[in-house]
Scaffold this motif. Structure first.
Motif, PDB file in Angstrom:
ATOM      1  N   ILE A   1      12.753 -13.044   3.181  1.00 52.77           N
ATOM      2  CA  ILE A   1      13.518 -13.668   2.096  1.00 52.77           C
ATOM      3  C   ILE A   1      12.693 -14.799   1.489  1.00 52.77           C
ATOM      4  CG2 ILE A   1      14.692 -15.421   3.487  1.00 52.77           C
ATOM      5  CD1 ILE A   1      17.289 -14.716   1.936  1.00 52.77           C
ATOM      6  N   CYS A   2      12.966 -15.107   0.223  1.00 50.98           N
ATOM      7  CA  CYS A   2      12.403 -16.287  -0.448  1.00 50.98           C
ATOM      8  C   CYS A   2      13.500 -16.837  -1.354  1.00 50.98           C
ATOM      9  CB  CYS A   2      11.125 -15.948  -1.211  1.00 50.98           C
ATOM     10  SG  CYS A   2      11.370 -14.915  -2.667  1.00 50.98           S
ATOM     11  N   GLN A   3      13.140 -17.542  -2.405  1.00 43.33           N
ATOM     12  CA  GLN A   3      14.166 -18.101  -3.282  1.00 43.33           C
ATOM     13  C   GLN A   3      14.760 -17.047  -4.213  1.00 43.33           C
ATOM     14  OE1 GLN A   3      15.192 -21.294  -2.828  1.00 43.33           O
ATOM     15  NE2 GLN A   3      16.869 -20.806  -4.204  1.00 43.33           N
ATOM     16  N   SER A   4      13.891 -16.216  -4.802  1.00 41.01           N
ATOM     17  CA  SER A   4      14.372 -15.256  -5.802  1.00 41.01           C
ATOM     18  C   SER A   4      14.056 -13.796  -5.484  1.00 41.01           C
ATOM     19  CB  SER A   4      13.756 -15.587  -7.162  1.00 41.01           C
ATOM     20  OG  SER A   4      12.353 -15.371  -7.110  1.00 41.01           O
ATOM     21  N   GLY A   5      13.185 -13.544  -4.537  1.00 39.22           N
ATOM     22  CA  GLY A   5      12.789 -12.182  -4.197  1.00 39.22           C
ATOM     23  C   GLY A   5      11.366 -11.833  -4.589  1.00 39.22           C
ATOM     24  N   VAL A   6      10.729 -12.673  -5.390  1.00 39.70           N
ATOM     25  CA  VAL A   6       9.365 -12.382  -5.844  1.00 39.70           C
ATOM     26  C   VAL A   6       8.345 -12.638  -4.738  1.00 39.70           C
ATOM     27  CG1 VAL A   6       7.571 -13.000  -7.520  1.00 39.70           C
ATOM     28  CG2 VAL A   6       9.943 -12.802  -8.257  1.00 39.70           C
ATOM     29  N   ARG A   7       8.384 -13.820  -4.127  1.00 40.82           N
ATOM     30  CA  ARG A   7       7.428 -14.131  -3.053  1.00 40.82           C
ATOM     31  C   ARG A   7       7.660 -13.243  -1.830  1.00 40.82           C
ATOM     32  NH1 ARG A   7       8.211 -20.536  -2.788  1.00 40.82           N
ATOM     33  NH2 ARG A   7      10.244 -19.905  -3.565  1.00 40.82           N
ATOM     34  N   SER A   8       8.917 -12.947  -1.533  1.00 44.81           N
ATOM     35  CA  SER A   8       9.189 -12.081  -0.386  1.00 44.81           C
ATOM     36  C   SER A   8       8.685 -10.669  -0.649  1.00 44.81           C
ATOM     37  CB  SER A   8      10.678 -12.079  -0.038  1.00 44.81           C
ATOM     38  OG  SER A   8      11.466 -11.702  -1.138  1.00 44.81           O
ATOM     39  N   ASN A   9       8.746 -10.215  -1.895  1.00 48.05           N
ATOM     40  CA  ASN A   9       8.197  -8.906  -2.236  1.00 48.05           C
ATOM     41  C   ASN A   9       6.694  -8.890  -1.996  1.00 48.05           C
ATOM     42  OD1 ASN A   9       8.527  -6.223  -3.200  1.00 48.05           O
ATOM     43  ND2 ASN A   9       7.732  -6.845  -5.184  1.00 48.05           N
ATOM     44  N   LYS A  10       6.019  -9.958  -2.373  1.00 45.21           N
ATOM     45  CA  LYS A  10       4.577 -10.078  -2.143  1.00 45.21           C
ATOM     46  C   LYS A  10       4.277 -10.052  -0.642  1.00 45.21           C
ATOM     47  CE  LYS A  10       0.687 -13.145  -3.059  1.00 45.21           C
ATOM     48  NZ  LYS A  10       0.227 -14.373  -3.682  1.00 45.21           N
ATOM     49  N   ALA A  11       5.063 -10.791   0.140  1.00 43.18           N
ATOM     50  CA  ALA A  11       4.864 -10.828   1.596  1.00 43.18           C
ATOM     51  C   ALA A  11       5.123  -9.453   2.215  1.00 43.18           C
ATOM     52  CB  ALA A  11       5.767 -11.877   2.224  1.00 43.18           C
ATOM     53  N   CYS A  12       6.140  -8.751   1.726  1.00 43.59           N
ATOM     54  CA  CYS A  12       6.436  -7.411   2.236  1.00 43.59           C
ATOM     55  C   CYS A  12       5.275  -6.459   1.974  1.00 43.59           C
ATOM     56  CB  CYS A  12       7.719  -6.862   1.606  1.00 43.59           C
ATOM     57  SG  CYS A  12       9.220  -7.634   2.225  1.00 43.59           S
ATOM     58  N   LYS A  13       4.702  -6.543   0.782  1.00 42.00           N
ATOM     59  CA  LYS A  13       3.546  -5.708   0.453  1.00 42.00           C
ATOM     60  C   LYS A  13       2.392  -6.012   1.399  1.00 42.00           C
ATOM     61  CE  LYS A  13       4.613  -5.109  -4.449  1.00 42.00           C
ATOM     62  NZ  LYS A  13       4.173  -5.359  -5.832  1.00 42.00           N
ATOM     63  N   GLU A  14       2.191  -7.286   1.715  1.00 42.52           N
ATOM     64  CA  GLU A  14       1.134  -7.678   2.641  1.00 42.52           C
ATOM     65  C   GLU A  14       1.399  -7.124   4.040  1.00 42.52           C
ATOM     66  OE1 GLU A  14      -2.366  -9.150   4.011  1.00 42.52           O
ATOM     67  OE2 GLU A  14      -1.715  -9.092   1.935  1.00 42.52           O
ATOM     68  N   LEU A  15       2.656  -7.190   4.486  1.00 41.97           N
ATOM     69  CA  LEU A  15       3.003  -6.654   5.803  1.00 41.97           C
ATOM     70  C   LEU A  15       2.728  -5.152   5.879  1.00 41.97           C
ATOM     71  CD1 LEU A  15       6.270  -8.681   6.422  1.00 41.97           C
ATOM     72  CD2 LEU A  15       4.233  -8.730   7.877  1.00 41.97           C
ATOM     73  N   VAL A  16       3.061  -4.422   4.830  1.00 42.74           N
ATOM     74  CA  VAL A  16       2.796  -2.979   4.799  1.00 42.74           C
ATOM     75  C   VAL A  16       1.292  -2.728   4.885  1.00 42.74           C
ATOM     76  CG1 VAL A  16       2.932  -0.897   3.363  1.00 42.74           C
ATOM     77  CG2 VAL A  16       4.943  -2.352   3.646  1.00 42.74           C
ATOM     78  N   LYS A  17       0.499  -3.520   4.167  1.00 44.48           N
ATOM     79  CA  LYS A  17      -0.966  -3.386   4.237  1.00 44.48           C
ATOM     80  C   LYS A  17      -1.478  -3.638   5.652  1.00 44.48           C
ATOM     81  CE  LYS A  17      -2.184  -4.752  -0.463  1.00 44.48           C
ATOM     82  NZ  LYS A  17      -2.815  -5.815  -1.276  1.00 44.48           N
ATOM     83  N   LEU A  18      -0.785  -4.531   6.381  1.00 48.56           N
ATOM     84  CA  LEU A  18      -1.183  -4.852   7.752  1.00 48.56           C
ATOM     85  C   LEU A  18      -0.703  -3.804   8.767  1.00 48.56           C
ATOM     86  CD1 LEU A  18      -0.516  -8.705   7.732  1.00 48.56           C
ATOM     87  CD2 LEU A  18      -2.753  -7.573   7.891  1.00 48.56           C
ATOM     88  N   GLY A  19       0.016  -2.792   8.297  1.00 44.34           N
ATOM     89  CA  GLY A  19       0.440  -1.716   9.186  1.00 44.34           C
ATOM     90  C   GLY A  19       1.870  -1.774   9.677  1.00 44.34           C
ATOM     91  N   TYR A  20       2.662  -2.691   9.157  1.00 40.72           N
ATOM     92  CA  TYR A  20       4.067  -2.764   9.543  1.00 40.72           C
ATOM     93  C   TYR A  20       4.832  -1.637   8.850  1.00 40.72           C
ATOM     94  CZ  TYR A  20       3.102  -7.284  11.618  1.00 40.72           C
ATOM     95  OH  TYR A  20       2.601  -8.289  12.410  1.00 40.72           O
TER      96      TYR A  20
END
Length: 118
Positions: free
Chosen positions: A83-102
């Motif tokens: 989660i973040c304030q609006s969903g934009v930063r959390s979307n970026k973090a989710c993309k990073e997690l997927v790249k890391l193999g999550y």
């Protein structure tokens, strides 16, 4: 000259659309759908807002990992909800997690703003 402006505008629009498109491998939930997950003990909750935003107001189950922090040490065998304030930063973090193999990554749409509106 007008042709160049049109091409530049089209390229910029394509970049913006691509940047904010849902990432394959990331699930999206509303703040209402978040509520029952908070009761589960097998979920890792991550708040990617700044430390000051987190300190001002946060959901107790969430740990603070501001965007740009290393996320690769989170457990891969548990679902992760971001989660973040609006969903934009959390979307970026989710993309990073997927790249890391999550593989079980969920973004909370509208973030903390969605909680306030509910």
């Amino acid at each position: 000259m007008e042709q160049w402006i049109t091409w530049i505008a089209l390229v910029l629009m394509a970049i913006m659309i691509f940047r904010f498109m849902p990432k394959k491998g990331v699930k999206y939930i509303s703040t209402k759908e978040l509520q029952p997950l908070l009761e589960r003990g097998d979920v890792v909750f991550v708040d990617v807002r700044s430390a000051s935003e987190y300190k001002e107001a946060h959901i107790p189950n969430f740990i603070n990992r501001p965007v740009g922090s290393y996320l690769g040490d989170l457990p891969k065998d548990k679902p992760i909800v971001v989660i973040c304030q609006s969903g934009v930063r959390s979307n970026k973090a989710c993309k990073e997690l997927v790249k890391l193999g999550y593989t079980d990554v969920t973004n909370v749409r509208r973030g903390m703003n969605g909680l306030k509106a509910a």
